[in-house]
Design an enzyme around this catalytic site. Structure first.
Site, PDB file in Angstrom:
ATOM      1  CB  CYS A  65     -51.004  12.977  27.085  1.00 30.69           C
ATOM      2  SG  CYS A  65     -51.913  11.427  27.039  1.00 30.69           S
ATOM      3  CG  HIS A  93     -51.158  13.766  22.257  1.00 27.69           C
ATOM      4  ND1 HIS A  93     -50.006  13.461  22.923  1.00 27.69           N
ATOM      5  CD2 HIS A  93     -52.090  12.895  22.721  1.00 27.69           C
ATOM      6  CE1 HIS A  93     -50.215  12.452  23.755  1.00 27.69           C
ATOM      7  NE2 HIS A  93     -51.473  12.086  23.657  1.00 27.69           N
ATOM      8  CD  GLU A 128     -47.481  15.243  21.225  1.00 27.98           C
ATOM      9  OE1 GLU A 128     -48.132  16.235  21.633  1.00 27.98           O
ATOM     10  OE2 GLU A 128     -47.639  14.096  21.691  1.00 27.98           O
TER      11      GLU A 128
END
Ligand code: ADP
Ligand code: MG
Lengths: 232, 739, 77, 77
Positions: free
Chosen positions: A87, A204, A206
Site C-alpha cells: 500500500c 494488504h 497482513e
C-alpha cells in the site's frame, strides 16, 4: 533461527503493528525500523507497511522516500535483498524509483476498503517464487491512491520482463473492469523490479492472516516467501 | 471598558443578565478578553447551562464504571486490568458549513478525547442525518461528509467500524454528524485531565495556534440562520497526519510519571482546557501567551485564548521533567512549548507582553454561569398526531411493491457505499465488519471482543420523545444481542433544535427522562455524552434526535454467526413481542412523510429478557444467524437475512385470514423488541427452551431455502429482486456525479 | 484555487517541512492549491471570462475555504 | 503541476461532467492539477528560479506522471 523482518515506521505509518502480527504468525521475527535511522538491524526482509507517511500530502510517498532509512533500504535492495512494499509502502518504493511507475488517485475518486481477488502472474524472485502463477488470493485493499500507471513503453517492458506480479481479478482468476477497484492499468495490483527482489502491492496481505479475519491468503504469501528464503 | 452593547454581547452569546451577573461576581467589569472567555465557557456548548439539570437524571452507577461523565470520555472495566474508554460527540454545525472539513474535524476531536485519557483508539463510528437524496444539494452534503469522516479516520489509521445513516426531509437544513470513538487502555496508563502541583509547567503541543474557529463554541450555541454563511467563522481544516503523530507521542507518554494531566484543546480552545484542568485539580493556571506558537502574525490575546485550532493538546508535567517529555514530542517532529504553570490561586491568569491581561476566578469561569430553565410545553399537534391513523390513505401499493420499495429505501438499503470509503479493518481486529447489526473488535490476547452500535429513532421521537429515546437504547441493545454481546455502558449525543422554543425544550426533557428510564431498566450506566442544541435553520427545528452508542462484550469471538441465513433447511424463528405499529415507520415515510399514529410500544422488561435470550442463543452457538427487526419491520429483516446469506425462505406470519389492511402492519410494522433467528433443525427444541426460560415469546415462522422470499398467502419476491433493491437505495441514488 | 490565507494548510506545511529536510532552508512558506485547466468554446475572451467566473463560483471553488483567480488564453497559446 | 496529457484524469472528467450538468455545455475538457505557492528568499530572480526548478524536480513533481512550470515574482507583487 528465524528470519528477521524489518518493518519500516514513518510518521503516519499505521500498519506496522498489523505487519508485526502477520510476520509472527508466519514464523518470522519482526523488528521495527524507525525512519530517521539508517540501520536495518539485521533484517533479512524489509517490509514497508501501509499508512499515510507524512500525511501523503504532496503525493503519497513523495516525502518519505528521502528518509535516512530509505538509503539503507535502497542499499539492501540493490544488493538483491528482498523488499516488500504494501500500500503506502508500494507508493514509497515507486517514488524512490526502486519500482517503476506511479500510483494515482483511484478512478472512482473515492477511498476504497473492500475485499479483492488477486491473480499471481509470475512466480519469480524471493517473494513470489513459492507461489504458482495463476494462484488466486483474496485480501482486502484500503487506499485512495492505488491506480497503477506506467508510461506505455515502460508498461510493455514490465509485461515482457515478467514484472507484473499481481492483477485484480474475479474469484476464478478472470480479469474484468468489474474486478478492478481503482482503475489500475491492465488491472495491475502489484509489480516487481527487474531483478525480482523488490515487490510492491496495493492490497494488504497482513489483513488476511487469520480465518477470523476472513482470509489466510496473506499468510500463505509470506510463508511461501520465507520458505523460498530457506532455513536461515 | 465601557459596558458592551447588546450586539457585542450577542456576538459572545451572552445575555445582559449574564453580563451583570459576571460584573457582580467579579466586583468589576470584565475586560474584553475576560468577557470573551466568559462568553465561550458560558456558552451552551461548554457549560450545558440548559441541559445540565436534566442530565443529572442519567446514572453512571455500576460496578464496571471506572470514570463517568465529566472527563474527556467515560471508562469501563473490561476485566484483567483492561479499560475501555468511549464517547460520542456532534459536529453538526461545522459540517453544515463545510461538510468535508466539518466531518473530518469532528472525527479528529473525538479521537483526541479518547487518547487524552491515555487510551489507544480502536474503533470509530458515525451517526449521520441528511435530507433526502433526491435533492442534489443533499447528495453533495452526504458525499462530502462521508469523504470527511473517511479522510480523517483513514489517514490516522483507526478503523471506522460502524454507524447509522438516515435520510429524512426534516434534516434538509440541518445535517447531523455525530462521531463516536472507542479506545483501550490498561489501568495504570489511564490519564486524567487535571492540573495540579503548584509550579508544574503547562505545555501546549501539536499544531500552531491560528485564528481558527474563534467563537466556535458560541457558534454551536446559537441558531444558524441564512446569513450565517456570511459571518461564519473561519472553517477549520483538519490535519490527521499531525494528529496521528500527536496521538503516538501522547500514548508513549501515558505510562510516564512525568505526566500529571492531559487534555485536548477543543471548543473554546486554551481557555476551556486550562480552566477545566485547573478546576478538576483544585488549582489555578497562569499562562504566558507570548510563549504560544502562532500560525499567523498579529494575533491578539483574545484570538490566542479563544482559537479553536485543531490538533493541539495541553499537558501538565512534573516540575523538572520537561525535557524528558519534550524529547518524545521532538522525536515525533511535533512542536511543544511551555506556556504556563500551575498556581495555587484558583484562577486563570493570562499575561501577554509582560503584563497580566486577564484574571478570572475558576469558580466563576467554569461553574459561575446562570443555569437556564426555559419554559417547556407539549405541543398540541402531538396529541392529534398520536391519535391519528398511521396510514391515513391506506397504502396504494401491493405488499410486494411496498416490500421492494422499502428494501430500496436509502434508509433500509445496503450501506456499503458508505463504509467501503472507510478503512474498517486497519488494526487487524475487526472481526465483524460493518453492514450488519453491531460491529465487533477483538481484544488482543484474550478470546473476547467488543461489540459496538450507534442508533437513533427520530420519527418515533417526534410523536413521543420519551419513547423515541427508549427505542434508540433498545435498538442498540438488540444490535449487540445479535452478536451475542452483553452491553456494558452507553454514551449519548442529544441533537435537538432551539431550546428557547417551548416544544423543543419539552422534547429535550422528555427524551432525557426516557433515556434515563431505559438505561435504568436495561442496567446500562451512562458514562459520557454530548448535547447539540440549536439545530435550526431558519426557524425549522430538527426532530428530537437522541443518538446512543452502546459498547458491550462478546464472550467468545470464534463462535459468532455470520450475517444472514446460513443453510437451506434451517428453521426460522421470530423472537420477542409481537407489536406491529406503523406510527413513525419507514413505510409511512415512503407513503408521504407525515408522522402519525402511536409509535411502537415498548416493554423494557420484556426487551431485557428478549436480549438475554438472544444473547444466550448466539453465544452458546445454537443460533446460526440473528438479526433484529428495525426499519421496515419483519418483512425487511427477513429479506435482509435472505440477501446476506444468498438463500431464500418460506415463512408464515399471522393467522389464516388476511388482515384488514392487507397485511401492511403485519409485514412492515416496526414493533420493538423482535429478532429473526435461524437454527439448525436439530436445535429447534433448544431455541424454544431458551426462550421459554426467559419468558420470551418465540414463534417458528418457517424454513430457509429456495430462491424467493415468501410469506405464504401474503407476498413473495424473488431473492434476486430483493438483492437488487437493497443495492438500489444509497448506491443507486449516488451513482451520478456529485456536484 | 488557493486556500484562503487564514485557513490552515496541512499540505503546505508538509511541503515546507519536506523542502527543509532536503536542505532548502530558504523556503519560508508553501501553500498548496488546485490548478484547473478548462478548454471551452466562447465567442470572445470577455464572455469566456464571465462564464468561467461563474463556474468557479458555482462549482469549482469552495468559497468557504478557497479563493480563485484565473486567466483566459486562446487555444493553442 | 499538471498531469501529463497521456495520463487519465478522472478528477478532470468529473469536473467536466459537473459543469455539463450545470449547463456549461461549452466546456470541452478539464484537467486538474496542483498549484503550489512558495515564499522563499533568494539573492535574485535567476537564483530563485534555479532553486525552484530543482525543488520541482526533486520533490514537488513526479516526472512519471506530472509536468510542471512556474513563475517567479517578487514578494508583495
Ligand atoms: N455512516 C455509517 N458509517 C459506517 N457504517 C454505517 C453507517 N451507516 C450505516 N452503517 C452500517 O450499516 C449497517 C446497517 O445499518 P442500520 O440499518 O442502521 O443497522 P441497524 O438497523 O442494525 O442498526 C450497520 O452495520 C452499520 O454499521
Ligand atoms: Mg440491527
Amino acid at each position: 533461527m528465524t528470519w528477521r523482518c524489518g518493518i519500516a515506521v514513518f510518521p503516519g505509518t499505521w500498519s506496522e503493528r498489523d505487519c508485526a502480527h502477520w510476520v509472527e504468525l508466519a514464523g518470522g521475527e519482526p523488528v521495527m525500523l524507525w525512519h530517521a535511522e539508517r540501520e536495518l538491524k539485521g533484517a533479512d526482509l524489509v517490509v514497508l507497511p501501509g499508512g499515510f507517511a507524512h500525511g501523503d500530502y504532496l503525493r503519497a510517498g513523495a516525502i518519505a522516500r528521502f528518509a535516512p532509512l530509505m538509503a539503507a533500504v535502497r542499499d539492501h535492495a540493490l544488493a538483491g535483498g528482498p523488499v516488500l512494499g504494501i500500500c503506502n509502502g508500494f507508493q514509497i518504493l515507486c517514488e524512490a524509483q526502486l519500482l517503476p511507475g506511479a500510483l494515482l488517485r483511484n478512478s472512482c475518486l473515492q477511498f476504497r476498503c473492500q475485499s479483492t481477488h488477486l491473480r499471481v502472474e509470475v512466480g519469480r524472485g524471493p517473494l513470489l517464487s513459492g507461489l504458482e502463477p495463476g494462484t488466486v488470493l483474496r485480501m482486502p485493499i484500503s487506499h485512495g491512491e492505488g491506480r497503477y500507471y506506467a508510461p506505455p513503453d515502460q508498461l510493455q517492458e514490465l509485461e515482457a520482463g515478467g514484472q507484473v506480479a499481481l492483477r485484480y481479478c474475479g474469484p476464478a482468476g478472470e480479469l474484468g473492469d468489474e474486478h478492478n477497484p481503482n482503475g489500475s492499468l491492465e488491472h495491475i495490483a502489484g509489480v516487481l523490479n527487474r531483478e525480482g527482489n523488490v515487490l510492491g502491492m496495493m492490497p494488504h496481505p497482513e489483513r488476511a492472516c487469520e480465518p477470523l479475519l476472513g482470509s489466510e491468503d496473506g499468510l500463505q504469501l509470506l510463508r511461501a516467501a520465507l520458505a523460498v528464503l530457506g532455513p536461515r | 471598558m465601557a459596558a458592551p452593547s447588546a450586539a457585542q454581547l450577542r456576538e459572545l452569546a451572552l445575555t445582559e443578565e449574564e453580563y451583570h451577573h459576571a460584573v457582580r461576581q467579579l466586583g468589576r467589569a470584565p475586560n474584553e478578553l475576560e468577557l470573551g472567555m466568559l462568553g465561550a465557557l458560558w456558552s451552551e456548548h461548554c457549560s450545558y447551562k440548559t441541559s445540565r439539570r436534566l442530565l443529572s437524571q442519567l446514572s453512571s452507577q455500576a460496578p464496571q464504571v471506572v470514570v463517568g461523565p465529566g472527563e474527556n470520555a467515560g471508562v469501563v472495566d473490561l476485566g484483567e486490568g483492561l479499560l475501555c474508554c468511549f464517547k460520542i460527540e456532534s459536529h453538526n454545525h461545522p459540517s453544515a458549513i463545510e461538510p468535508v472539513q466539518g466531518a473530518a474535524t469532528g472525527v479528529g476531536g473525538i479521537l483526541r478525547d479518547v487518547f487524552a485519557m491515555g487510551a489507544r483508539p480502536v474503533a470509530l463510528l458515525d451517526a449521520l442525518r441528511f435530507g433526502e437524496l433526491g435533492d442534489p444539494a443533499q447528495r453533495h452534503r452526504f458525499a462530502k461528509v462521508v469523504e470527511g469522516v473517511g479522510f480523517y479516520g483513514n489517514c490516522i489509521g483507526v478503523p471506522t467500524v460502524g454507524g447509522e445513516t438516515y435520510f429524512d426531509d426534516a434534516y434538509r437544513g440541518n445535517c447531523l454528524v455525530n462521531a463516536m470513538c472507542v479506545g483501550l487502555v490498561t489501568a495504570p496508563r489511564l490519564l486524567h485531565a487535571v492540573a495540579r502541583g503548584v509550579g508544574n509547567p503547562v505545555l501546549l503541543v501539536g499544531a500552531d495556534t491560528g485564528r481558527d474557529g474563534i467563537h466556535g463554541a458560541t457558534f454551536a450555541s446559537v441558531q444558524l440562520d441564512e446569513g450565517a454563511e456570511e459571518r461564519r467563522p473561519a472553517v477549520q481544516v483538519g490535519n490527521p497526519f499531525l494528529e496521528k503523530c500527536l496521538m503516538e507521542a501522547c500514548l508513549e507518554l501515558a505510562g510516564s510519571s512525568a505526566l500529571v494531566g492531559l487534555q485536548d484543546c477543543g471548543a473554546a480552545g486554551l481557555t476551556s482546557s486550562c480552566a477545566e484542568m485547573a478546576r478538576r485539580g483544585g488549582a489555578g493556571v497562569r499562562l504566558d501567551l507570548d510563549q504560544v506558537a502562532r500560525r499567523e502574525l498579529g494575533m491578539t490575546p483574545y484570538e490566542v485564548m479563544l482559537s479553536e485550532s485543531q490538533e493541539r493538546m495541553v499537558l501538565v508535567v512534573e516540575r523538572g521533567r520537561v525535557e524528558e517529555v519534550r524529547a518524545v514530542f521532538d522525536r515525533w517532529e511535533l512542536r511543544s512549548d511551555v506556556v504556563g504553570e500551575v498556581i495555587a490561586q484558583e484562577e486563570l491568569q493570562i499575561s501577554s507582553g509582560g503584563q497580566m491581561v486577564a484574571r478570572l476566578p475558576l469558580s466563576l469561569l467554569v461553574e459561575g454561569f446562570l443555569p437556564r430553565r426555559p419554559p417547556s410545553s407539549r405541543p398540541l399537534e402531538v396529541e392529534r398526531a398520536l391519535r391519528a391513523a398511521p396510514l391515513t390513505g391506506g397504502s396504494p401499493w401491493t405488499l410486494e411493491e411496498a416490500w421492494l420499495r422499502l428494501l430500496a429505501s436509502p434508509n433500509c438499503s445496503d450501506t456499503s457505499w458508505i463504509y467501503r470509503q472507510y478503512d474498517h479493518q486497519v488494526g487487524d481486529d475487526t472481526v465483524v465488519l460493518p453492514g450488519w447489526d453491531a460491529a465487533v473488535v477483538r481484544l488482543r490476547g484474550r478470546g473476547d471482543g467488543l461489540a459496538v452500535s450507534v442508533d437513533g429513532a427520530h420519527r418515533s421521537s417526534l410523536l413521543d420523545p420519551r419513547r423515541g429515546a427508549q427505542l434508540a437504547v433498545a435498538e442498540a441493545v438488540r444490535n449487540l444481542s445479535c452478536v451475542g454481546a452483553r452491553p456494558l455502558a452507553l454514551t449519548n449525543c442529544l441533537n435537538f433544535g432551539n431550546p428557547e422554543k417551548e416544544e423543543v425544550m419539552w422534547q429535550l426533557e422528555e427524551a432525557v427522562a426516557g433515556l434515563a428510564e431505559a438505561c435504568r431498566q436495561l442496567a446500562l450506566p451512562v458514562v459520557s455524552g454530548n448535547v447539540s442544541l440549536y439545530n435550526d435553520l431558519s426557524g425549522d427545528s430538527i426532530p428530537p434526535t437522541p443518538v446512543v452508542g452502546v459498547v458491550g462484550l462478546v464472550g467468545d469471538i470464534r463462535r459468532l454467526p455470520g450475517p444472514g441465513f446460513a443453510a437451506a433447511g434451517d428453521l426460522i424463528y421470530v423472537v420477542g413481542p409481537g407489536g406491529t405499529e406503523l406510527g413513525g415507520s419507514e413505510l409511512q415515510r415512503l407513503l408521504g412523510g407525515m408522522v402519525l399514529g402511536p409509535p411502537p410500544e415498548l416493554d423494557l422488561e420484556l426487551e431485557r429478557r428478549a436480549a438475554e435470550a438472544v444473547r444466550q442463543l448466539v453465544s452458546e452457538g445454537s443460533a446460526r444467524s440473528a438479526h433484529d427487526c428495525s426499519l421496515g419491520g419483519l418483512a425487511v429483516a427477513l429479506a435482509e437475512c435472505c440477501v446476506a446469506g444468498g438463500l431464500g425462505a418460506v415463512v408464515r406470519v399471522g393467522g389464516q385470514s388476511i388482515p384488514a389492511d392487507g397485511g401492511h402492519a403485519l409485514l412492515f410494522g416496526e414493533g420493538s423488541g423482535r429478532y429473526v433467528l435461524s437454527v439448525d433443525p436439530a436445535e429447534g427444541g433448544r431455541m424454544e427452551e431458551v426462550c421459554a426460560g426467559w419468558r420470551v415469546p418465540c414463534a417458528r415462522l418457517g424454513e430457509v431455502g429456495g430462491d424467493q422470499v415468501e410469506i405464504v398467502g401474503l407476498a413473495r419476491i424473488p431473492l434476486a429482486a430483493a438483492a437488487a433493491a437493497r443495492l438500489e437505495g444509497i448506491a443507486g441514488a449516488m451513482a451520478g456525479p456529485v456536484l | 484555487m488557493t486556500l484562503k490565507p487564514v485557513v490552515n494548510d496541512p499540505q503546505g506545511l508538509a511541503v515546507t517541512q519536506g523542502l527543509h529536510a532536503l536542505g532548502y532552508s530558504e523556503v519560508l512558506e508553501s501553500r498548496v492549491g488546485k490548478h484547473i485547466q478548462l478548454t471551452l468554446t466562447a465567442s470572445d475572451r470577455q464572455s469566456a471570462a464571465s462564464r468561467v467566473e461563474e463556474m468557479c463560483r458555482r462549482l469549482l471553488c469552495n468559497g468557504v475555504i478557497e479563493d480563485f483567480h484565473f486567466q483566459v488564453a486562446e487555444a493553442g497559446t
